[in-house]
Write a protein that holds these residues in place. Structure first.
Motif, PDB file in Angstrom:
ATOM      1  N   GLY A   1      -3.261 -65.589 -21.553  1.00  0.00           N
ATOM      2  CA  GLY A   1      -3.373 -64.671 -20.421  1.00  0.00           C
ATOM      3  C   GLY A   1      -4.371 -65.153 -19.378  1.00  0.00           C
ATOM      4  O   GLY A   1      -4.106 -65.095 -18.169  1.00  0.00           O
ATOM      5  N   THR A   2      -5.521 -65.652 -19.853  1.00  0.00           N
ATOM      6  CA  THR A   2      -6.544 -66.106 -18.907  1.00  0.00           C
ATOM      7  C   THR A   2      -6.023 -67.264 -18.054  1.00  0.00           C
ATOM      8  O   THR A   2      -6.213 -67.279 -16.832  1.00  0.00           O
TER       9      THR A   2
ATOM     10  N   TYR B   1      -9.979 -55.919 -17.184  1.00  0.00           N
ATOM     11  CA  TYR B   1     -10.175 -57.179 -17.900  1.00  0.00           C
ATOM     12  C   TYR B   1      -9.079 -58.144 -17.488  1.00  0.00           C
ATOM     13  O   TYR B   1      -7.891 -57.855 -17.624  1.00  0.00           O
ATOM     14  N   HIS B   2      -9.494 -59.300 -16.972  1.00  0.00           N
ATOM     15  CA  HIS B   2      -8.512 -60.291 -16.531  1.00  0.00           C
ATOM     16  C   HIS B   2      -8.667 -61.632 -17.224  1.00  0.00           C
ATOM     17  O   HIS B   2      -7.911 -62.557 -16.928  1.00  0.00           O
TER      18      HIS B   2
ATOM     19  N   GLU C   1      -4.617 -54.428 -13.184  1.00  0.00           N
ATOM     20  CA  GLU C   1      -3.728 -54.083 -14.297  1.00  0.00           C
ATOM     21  C   GLU C   1      -3.063 -52.744 -13.934  1.00  0.00           C
ATOM     22  O   GLU C   1      -3.784 -51.766 -13.703  1.00  0.00           O
TER      23      GLU C   1
ATOM     24  N   ASP D   1      -1.510 -57.831 -12.951  1.00  0.00           N
ATOM     25  CA  ASP D   1      -1.853 -58.459 -14.226  1.00  0.00           C
ATOM     26  C   ASP D   1      -1.195 -57.635 -15.340  1.00  0.00           C
ATOM     27  O   ASP D   1      -1.712 -56.611 -15.761  1.00  0.00           O
TER      28      ASP D   1
ATOM     29  N   VAL E   1      -0.474 -58.848 -18.341  1.00  0.00           N
ATOM     30  CA  VAL E   1      -0.630 -59.605 -19.586  1.00  0.00           C
ATOM     31  C   VAL E   1      -0.477 -58.676 -20.790  1.00  0.00           C
ATOM     32  O   VAL E   1       0.173 -59.027 -21.782  1.00  0.00           O
TER      33      VAL E   1
ATOM     34  N   LYS F   1       0.432 -62.381 -23.765  1.00  0.00           N
ATOM     35  CA  LYS F   1       0.539 -61.633 -25.014  1.00  0.00           C
ATOM     36  C   LYS F   1       1.976 -61.468 -25.563  1.00  0.00           C
ATOM     37  O   LYS F   1       2.450 -62.282 -26.327  1.00  0.00           O
TER      38      LYS F   1
HETATM   39  C1  LIG Z   1      -4.722 -57.536 -18.673  1.00  0.00           C
HETATM   40  C2  LIG Z   1      -5.215 -58.784 -19.304  1.00  0.00           C
HETATM   41  N1  LIG Z   1      -5.327 -59.901 -18.571  1.00  0.00           N
HETATM   42  C3  LIG Z   1      -5.744 -61.060 -19.110  1.00  0.00           C
HETATM   43  C4  LIG Z   1      -6.099 -61.134 -20.434  1.00  0.00           C
HETATM   44  C5  LIG Z   1      -6.551 -62.447 -21.011  1.00  0.00           C
HETATM   45  O1  LIG Z   1      -5.612 -62.919 -21.910  1.00  0.00           O
HETATM   46  P1  LIG Z   1      -5.983 -64.003 -23.035  1.00  0.00           P
HETATM   47  O2  LIG Z   1      -6.919 -63.324 -23.979  1.00  0.00           O
HETATM   48  O3  LIG Z   1      -4.648 -64.326 -23.653  1.00  0.00           O
HETATM   49  O4  LIG Z   1      -6.587 -65.165 -22.354  1.00  0.00           O
HETATM   50  C6  LIG Z   1      -5.990 -59.996 -21.241  1.00  0.00           C
HETATM   51  C7  LIG Z   1      -6.382 -60.046 -22.664  1.00  0.00           C
HETATM   52  O5  LIG Z   1      -6.683 -59.047 -23.271  1.00  0.00           O
HETATM   53  C8  LIG Z   1      -5.545 -58.789 -20.663  1.00  0.00           C
HETATM   54  O6  LIG Z   1      -5.412 -57.669 -21.388  1.00  0.00           O
END
Ligand SMILES: Cc1ncc(COP(=O)(O)O)c(C=O)c1O
Length: 456
Positions: free
Chosen positions: A101-102, A135-136, A213, A247, A249, A276
Motif C-alpha cells: 500500500g505504501t 493513514y497512508h 481515505e 486511498d 488500500v 491489501k
Molecule cells: C488506507 C491505507 N493506505 C496505505 C496503507 C499502507 O499500506 P502497506 O501497509 O501495505 O504499506 C494502509 C495500511 O494500513 C492503509 O490502510
C-alpha cells in the motif's frame, strides 16, 4: 532469542503454522477466528483453491520478469480487470503495479506531480493536502501526508510539511454533538469546505493533489462522512484543477460492499490506490489506477511517454496472477454483492456491542466495522493512554481465539483514543460470523470485568 526483527522486540507472538478459511492456527494447535482478515488484507480467507492453483500455474510458466524488458499476460489482464471495476470514467486509463500500500501511495503522489509536469511543462506544484486522522503509509512521503501524530512524531523533523485539514468524523464533530455521532450535513460540508479554504490560502497553483481515505481505516476505525461530503470534495478539486486521489488500500475491492468505497457516494476520483485485498494476502500486490485524464499528457506528442518512477517488483507476474484470481473468484461467487446484502446484519451485530458501557460508538460499511472505546460515554472522554485499551482488547481477543485489529491515538493529538476494527473475510460463512460475535461478546465481558477491577 530469534534474529527476527519483530514489530515489538519485547512482545511475544504465537508462531503461525496453518490456516484455512477464516481460521488461523498456531504451532501449539490453537485456532484463532480471523475477525479482521489479518490487517484487513486476507479478504477471502485462507487456502482458496482457485487462487492457489493460479499462483502455481503462473509459477510453472514464469515467476518473474522485469518490466523494463517484458510485460506479462497476468499484468495485462489484471490491469484491464481493475479498469473495468473502476467504471466507465476510467475506461482508457492505466494501472501501475507495486507491492504494498505504501509503495502505491508513493506512486500516486509522484504520478500526480508528473501529470502536471507533463501537462504544463515544469510545474511549481509541490503541496499535497490530506486529512488529520488518516493513514497512508510508512515511508517519508506517505508519512508526510499521513495524519496520525503518534506515527509521525519520531520522524517529524524529516517529514515534508504538508497541509492537513480536519477529517469528517461525526462521532467527534467539533459542534460538540453527543452522546452519539453528529448527523448534520452542514457540519460535514463545513469539513469539506476546509479543503477549499486551504487551497485558497496556499494558492491552487502550488497544490498537486488532495488525498484521502473514503472511509478512514487504521487511524480512526471505519469512519465515513455524513451526506454529500465526497461530492463536495470532488467539486472543489475540479474547480481548482487539483487531482483527487482516493486511498482505497483498505476499502477497495469489496471491503466496503462496493467495488470501491467511493462508489457508495457515486463519486469518481482521478486516481485510485489499492493494495491489501487486491491479492487478498496471498502475495504482496498493490496498484495505482489512473483515469484517462491523468494518463493523457503522457500520451501527447510532446511527451516522452515515460513516468520517471519504478520498482524492481512492479507488475510481478506471480503477484498479478494472484490478483487476477482474486477478482475472478469474487466475480464467480458474487462476493461483493453478497457483502452488500449482508452488511445490515453485520452492522446490527456490531451495534449490539453498545451494550458495553466502555463502547462509545460503532460504525461500519460493508464488512469494515469500527468500535471506539471511551471511559465516559457522555463526555466521550477516551481512556488514559497508559491503559492501552486497544491493546487490552486485542490481546484478550487473541487469548480467546479471535483476531481483531487495534488502533489508537486519534483524539487531540496526544495519543488518546482507542478502537478496534472488525473486518472478517468477505466470504466468511454465517456460522463463522456467529462465532465471531459470540467470541467478541465474551472478550468484551472479560474486558468489562477487568475495567471494573481498575475502576474500583
Ligand atoms: C488506507 C491505507 N493506505 C496505505 C496503507 C499502507 O499500506 P502497506 O501497509 O501495505 O504499506 C494502509 C495500511 O494500513 C492503509 O490502510
Amino acid at each position: 532469542m530469534s534474529s527476527f526483527f519483530a514489530r515489538n522486540l519485547k512482545r511475544s507472538y504465537p508462531t503461525v503454522s496453518g490456516a484455512s478459511g477464516a481460521w488461523v492456527e498456531d504451532e501449539d494447535g490453537k485456532k484463532y477466528l480471523d475477525g479482521c482478515s489479518g490487517a484487513v488484507a486476507a479478504n477471502l480467507g485462507h487456502g482458496v483453491a482457485e487462487i492457489k492453483a493460479a499462483i502455481i500455474d503462473q509459477l510453472d510458466r514464469v515467476a518473474f520478469a522485469h518490466t523494463s524488458q517484458f510485460i506479462s499476460e497476468p499484468a495485462l489482464l489484471l490491469a484491464d480487470a481493475l479498469i473495468e471495476l473502476a467504471g466507465k470514467s476510467f475506461k482508457g486509463g492505466k494501472v501501475y503495479f507495486s507491492s504494498g500500500g505504501t509503495e502505491a501511495v508513493e506512486t500516486a503522489l509522484k504520478l500526480a506531480r508528473a501529470f502536471y509536469c507533463e501537462r504544463d511543462g515544469v510545474s511549481t506544484r509541490s503541496l499535497y493536502i490530506s486529512r488529520w486522522n488518516s493513514y497512508h503509509g510508512s515511508t517519508f512521503g506517505a508519512l508526510s501526508i499521513t495524519g496520525h501524530p503518534a506515527r509521525r512524531k519520531p520522524y517529524y523533523s524529516l517529514l515534508r510539511d504538508q497541509p492537513h485539514i480536519s477529517p469528517a468524523y461525526p462521532y467527534r464533530c467539533p459542534c460538540g454533538f453527543g452522546p452519539g455521532p453528529c448527523s448534520s450535513v452542514d457540519c460535514s460540508l463545513a469539513r469539506a469546505d476546509e479543503l477549499e479554504a486551504t487551497i485558497l490560502r496556499v494558492g491552487p497553483e502550488n497544490v498537486v493533489a488532495f488525498i484521502a481515505e473514503p472511509i478512514v481505516g487504521a487511524a480512526l476505525g471505519a469512519v465515513g462522512p455524513v451526506g454529500p461530503y465526497w461530492q463536495r470534495i470532488g467539486e472543489i478539486c475540479t474547480r481548482h484543477d487539483i487531482l483527487f486521489i482516493a486511498d482505497e488500500v483498505m476499502t477497495g475491492l469489496g471491503r466496503a460492499g462496493a467495488n470501491f468505497a467511493l462508489d457508495r457516494w457515486a463519486v469518481k476520483p482521478d486516481i485510485i490506490v489499492v493494495g491489501k485485498g487486491l491479492a487478498a494476502g496471498y502475495v504482496p500486490l498493490s496498484a495505482v489506477i489512473a483515469s484517462p485524464k491523468v494518463v493523457a499528457p503522457f500520451l501527447s506528442e510532446k511527451s516522452s511517454g515515460a513516468f520517471e518512477h519504478g520498482f524492481t517488483y512492479s507488475g510481478h507476474p506471480l503477484a498479478c496472477a494472484a490478483g487476477l484470481a482474486v477478482i475472478e473468484y469474487m466475480k464467480k461467487h458474487g462476493t461483493i454483492a453478497s457483502v452488500a446484502a449482508r452488511e445490515a446484519a453485520f452492522q446490527s451485530r456490531l451495534q449490539a456491542m453498545m451494550q458495553f458501557d466502555f463502547v462509545g460508538d460503532v460504525r461500519s460499511y460493508g464488512f469494515l466495522g469500527g468500535i471506539e472505546f471511551v471511559a465516559d460515554r457522555k463526555t466521550k472522554k477516551p481512556f488514559p493512554v497508559e491503559l492501552k485499551m486497544h491493546r487490552l482488547v486485542a490481546d484478550q481477543s487473541m487469548k480467546d481465539g479471535l483476531m481483531v485489529y487495534p488502533g489508537a491515538g486519534f483524539v487531540d493529538g496526544g495519543g488518546g483514543g482507542d478502537h478496534v476494527i472488525v473486518a472478517p473475510p468477505l466470504n466468511i460463512s454465517d456460522q463463522d460470523m456467529d462465532t465471531l460475535f459470540v467470541r467478541l461478546t465474551q472478550v468484551f465481558s472479560g474486558i468489562s470485568k477487568q475495567l471494573m477491577a481498575v475502576r474500583t
